[in-house]
Design a protein around this motif. Structure first.
Motif, short mmCIF file in Angstrom:
data_model
loop_
_atom_site.label_atom_id
_atom_site.label_comp_id
_atom_site.label_asym_id
_atom_site.label_seq_id
_atom_site.Cartn_x
_atom_site.Cartn_y
_atom_site.Cartn_z
N GLY A 210 0.82 -1.21 0.00
CA GLY A 210 0.00 0.00 0.00
C GLY A 210 0.85 1.25 0.00
N ARG A 211 0.28 2.32 0.53
CA ARG A 211 0.97 3.61 0.53
C ARG A 211 2.36 3.51 1.15
N GLY A 212 2.48 2.66 2.16
CA GLY A 212 3.76 2.51 2.85
C GLY A 212 4.89 2.07 1.94
N GLY A 235 -2.10 -4.92 -4.56
CA GLY A 235 -1.91 -3.63 -3.92
C GLY A 235 -3.21 -3.02 -3.46
N SER A 236 -3.10 -1.98 -2.67
CA SER A 236 -4.28 -1.22 -2.26
C SER A 236 -4.63 -0.23 -3.38
N ARG A 237 -5.74 0.46 -3.20
CA ARG A 237 -6.13 1.43 -4.22
C ARG A 237 -5.13 2.59 -4.30
N GLN A 250 -5.27 -4.43 -8.08
CA GLN A 250 -5.95 -3.87 -6.90
C GLN A 250 -6.77 -4.93 -6.18
N ILE A 251 -6.60 -4.95 -4.87
CA ILE A 251 -7.37 -5.86 -4.02
C ILE A 251 -8.43 -5.04 -3.31
N GLY A 252 -9.67 -5.51 -3.31
CA GLY A 252 -10.68 -4.77 -2.55
C GLY A 252 -12.03 -4.73 -3.21
N LEU A 253 -12.84 -3.84 -2.68
CA LEU A 253 -14.21 -3.68 -3.13
C LEU A 253 -14.29 -3.43 -4.62
N THR A 254 -13.43 -2.55 -5.11
CA THR A 254 -13.45 -2.21 -6.53
C THR A 254 -12.29 -2.87 -7.25
N GLY A 255 -11.77 -3.93 -6.66
CA GLY A 255 -10.67 -4.66 -7.28
C GLY A 255 -10.93 -6.16 -7.19
N ILE A 268 -0.19 -1.37 4.41
CA ILE A 268 -1.62 -1.21 4.09
C ILE A 268 -2.37 -1.02 5.41
N SER A 269 -3.18 0.03 5.49
CA SER A 269 -3.81 0.36 6.79
C SER A 269 -4.98 -0.57 7.13
N GLY A 270 -5.68 -1.07 6.08
CA GLY A 270 -6.81 -1.96 6.35
C GLY A 270 -8.16 -1.26 6.30
N VAL A 272 -11.91 -0.45 5.14
CA VAL A 272 -12.96 -1.45 4.91
C VAL A 272 -13.03 -1.88 3.45
N GLN A 273 -12.80 -0.91 2.54
CA GLN A 273 -12.89 -1.26 1.11
C GLN A 273 -11.77 -2.20 0.70
N HIS A 274 -10.66 -2.17 1.45
CA HIS A 274 -9.58 -3.12 1.17
C HIS A 274 -9.89 -4.47 1.83
N ILE A 287 2.52 -6.14 7.96
CA ILE A 287 3.80 -5.47 8.20
C ILE A 287 3.49 -3.98 8.17
N ASN A 288 3.66 -3.33 9.30
CA ASN A 288 3.21 -1.95 9.40
C ASN A 288 3.95 -1.22 10.52
N THR A 289 4.10 0.07 10.36
CA THR A 289 4.75 0.86 11.42
C THR A 289 3.76 1.23 12.53
P1 FAD Z 1 -3.23 4.24 3.88
O1 FAD Z 1 -4.58 4.12 4.43
O2 FAD Z 1 -2.64 5.59 3.76
O3 FAD Z 1 -2.28 3.33 4.80
C1 FAD Z 1 -0.89 3.24 4.65
C2 FAD Z 1 -0.36 2.33 5.75
O4 FAD Z 1 1.00 2.13 5.55
C3 FAD Z 1 -0.55 2.91 7.15
O5 FAD Z 1 -1.14 1.93 7.99
C4 FAD Z 1 0.87 3.20 7.61
O6 FAD Z 1 1.04 3.00 9.01
C5 FAD Z 1 1.65 2.19 6.83
N1 FAD Z 1 3.05 2.56 6.55
C6 FAD Z 1 3.52 3.75 6.09
N2 FAD Z 1 4.84 3.67 5.88
C7 FAD Z 1 5.21 2.41 6.20
C8 FAD Z 1 6.46 1.70 6.16
N3 FAD Z 1 7.60 2.29 5.74
N4 FAD Z 1 6.48 0.40 6.55
C9 FAD Z 1 5.34 -0.23 6.99
N5 FAD Z 1 4.15 0.40 7.04
C10 FAD Z 1 4.08 1.69 6.62
N6 FAD Z 1 -9.00 0.61 -1.34
C11 FAD Z 1 -8.50 -0.58 -1.69
O7 FAD Z 1 -7.41 -0.97 -1.25
N7 FAD Z 1 -9.20 -1.38 -2.55
C12 FAD Z 1 -10.38 -1.04 -3.08
O8 FAD Z 1 -10.96 -1.81 -3.86
C13 FAD Z 1 -10.95 0.22 -2.72
N8 FAD Z 1 -12.14 0.60 -3.19
C14 FAD Z 1 -12.67 1.79 -2.76
C15 FAD Z 1 -13.94 2.15 -3.19
C16 FAD Z 1 -14.50 3.33 -2.75
C17 FAD Z 1 -15.88 3.68 -3.21
C18 FAD Z 1 -13.78 4.18 -1.87
C19 FAD Z 1 -14.38 5.45 -1.39
C20 FAD Z 1 -12.52 3.83 -1.47
C21 FAD Z 1 -11.93 2.65 -1.90
N9 FAD Z 1 -10.66 2.26 -1.51
C22 FAD Z 1 -10.18 1.04 -1.85
C23 FAD Z 1 -9.76 3.19 -0.76
C24 FAD Z 1 -9.70 2.92 0.72
O9 FAD Z 1 -10.74 3.62 1.36
C25 FAD Z 1 -8.35 3.39 1.31
O10 FAD Z 1 -8.17 4.76 1.00
C26 FAD Z 1 -7.14 2.62 0.80
O11 FAD Z 1 -7.36 1.24 0.90
C27 FAD Z 1 -5.93 2.98 1.64
O12 FAD Z 1 -4.79 2.39 1.08
P2 FAD Z 1 -3.51 2.11 1.95
O13 FAD Z 1 -3.84 1.21 3.07
O14 FAD Z 1 -2.42 1.71 1.01
O15 FAD Z 1 -3.11 3.59 2.45
#
Ligand code: FAD
Length: 323
Positions: A210-212, A235-237, A250-255, A268-270, A272-274, A287-289
């Motif tokens: 994910g973003r991390g 990956g996350s969105r 993409q893994i998740g609701l729209t993936g 990946i933060s977790g 609900v859509q993921h 694996i997360n900080t």
């Molecule tokens: P973030 O929420 O920003 O989390 C990043 C995580 O990385 C944090 O927990 C942080 O602590 C950790 N981190 C940062 N740096 C490091 C590091 N160096 N080492 C370890 N950990 C680190 N999302 C999906 O994934 N799939 C979907 O299908 C999907 N469909 C959606 C549909 C709709 C209608 C909407 C509104 C949203 C959808 N989303 C979907 C988006 C979802 O709501 C989240 O925004 C997205 O999943 C967040 O992605 P993320 O966990 O990568 O990022």
């Protein structure tokens, strides 16, 4: 009979169709009736041996050259016509994109309701169903009035289980009368993306980022780990929106909805859509900080720290263990 639509590629049914057959067989048993299947499109006539183990007594093969390629309305019309001719006690399909679309068209032609994503069905008038709502995050009990009741089964919510005794899966040819207007939408060409190794949907191990992860380049270490484990990368969105991974990943609701033995979720933060996309995973390693992130809270195991150090360290250990 209980009629089940089979979603397949060149005669090989997908896992979701086998799961739908499993639920349909349970219903057929309760109703004291036979389990039939309907298969449409290229290779459909070869499907019998793959679905016989699930107790299918008859496979209705839709024989029409116009329907070799996917044409949702026309495929739905074929199911509607077969249902009108045979009066099934229920029509069931997999909750795949095709399954939902085709059954919805069939239901519209029959002027019946369709209940999507059912995980339980109890015969009666009306039929009682339990179904997934809100991206599988809540269960809804509903009464389904339909003649026949029509429903789909969400992928990976139930296991696919072979019957105690296989069915004959006898092939019966069905020739529907397809109106030209039903062919308005049909697949004219297929472009496949080249994926090396195992697909995300079928992988036993998935390494998700994910973003991390921070960049496209950052995914290299996830690919290395996935390679060592014979798995796939997802990956996350955030990862796909940033162009770090293709949308297919993409893994998740729209993936993609995944169901591996092990899901390693890195950075990946977790949301609900993921989570609705990875809830089929048997085990999760986060694996997360952030020890308060949902992924860490919900995982079977967690490693707290920077994924850029942890992921290569795991890869190294896997290599050592493999000798
Ligand atoms: P973030 O929420 O920003 O989390 C990043 C995580 O990385 C944090 O927990 C942080 O602590 C950790 N981190 C940062 N740096 C490091 C590091 N160096 N080492 C370890 N950990 C680190 N999302 C999906 O994934 N799939 C979907 O299908 C999907 N469909 C959606 C549909 C709709 C209608 C909407 C509104 C949203 C959808 N989303 C979907 C988006 C979802 O709501 C989240 O925004 C997205 O999943 C967040 O992605 P993320 O966990 O990568 O990022």
């Amino acid at each position: 009979m209980v009629l089940t639509f089979i979603d397949h590629v060149d005669g090989t049914p997908n896992e979701a169709s086998l799961q739908a057959l499993t639920l349909a067989r349970g219903l057929a048993r309760q109703l004291g009736t036979e389990l039939h299947a309907i298969a449409i499109g290229s290779g459909a006539d070869a499907i019998g041996s793959s679905i016989a183990p699930y107790g299918v007594s008859t496979v209705h093969h839709v024989a029409d050259e116009q329907l070799e390629a996917y044409a949702p309305e026309a495929w739905g019309s074929s199911i509607a016509q077969l249902a009108s001719a045979n009066g099934p006690e229920a029509v069931i399909g997999p909750g795949t994109e095709r399954g939902q679309e085709v059954l919805a068209h069939a239901a519209a032609e029959l002027d019946q309701p369709m209940a999507a994503n059912c995980v339980e069905v109890t015969p009666g008038e009306p039929v009682h169903v339990v179904r997934h709502q809100w991206g599988s995050s809540l269960l809804e009990e509903a009464r389904l009035k339909g003649d026949p009741p029509m429903l789909t089964v969400p992928p990976h919510a139930l296991g696919a289980q072979a019957a105690d005794a296989p069915g004959d899966a006898q092939l019966a040819t069905f020739e529907p009368a397809i109106e030209e207007r039903r062919l308005r939408v049909r697949v004219s060409d297929v472009e496949t993306t080249q994926t090396e190794g195992v697909s995300l949907k079928e992988a036993e191990v998935v390494v998700g980022g994910g973003r991390g992860v921070g960049s496209e380049d950052g995914f290299r270490i996830l690919e290395e780990l996935a390679n060592e484990l014979g798995g796939a990368v997802g990956g996350s969105r955030v990862a796909t929106n940033n162009g770090w991974r293709p949308h297919d990943d993409q893994i998740g609701l729209t993936g993609t909805k995944i169901a591996p033995q092990l899901y390693i979720a890195a950075g990946i933060s977790g949301a609900v859509q993921h989570m609705v996309g990875c809830k089929g995973a048997k085990h999760v390693l986060a694996i997360n900080t952030d020890d308060e992130s949902t992924m860490v809270q919900k995982a079977d195991w967690a490693i707290l720290g920077d994924l850029h150090e942890i992921v290569p360290a795991i890869t190294e250990e896997v290599r050592k263990a493999k000798g």
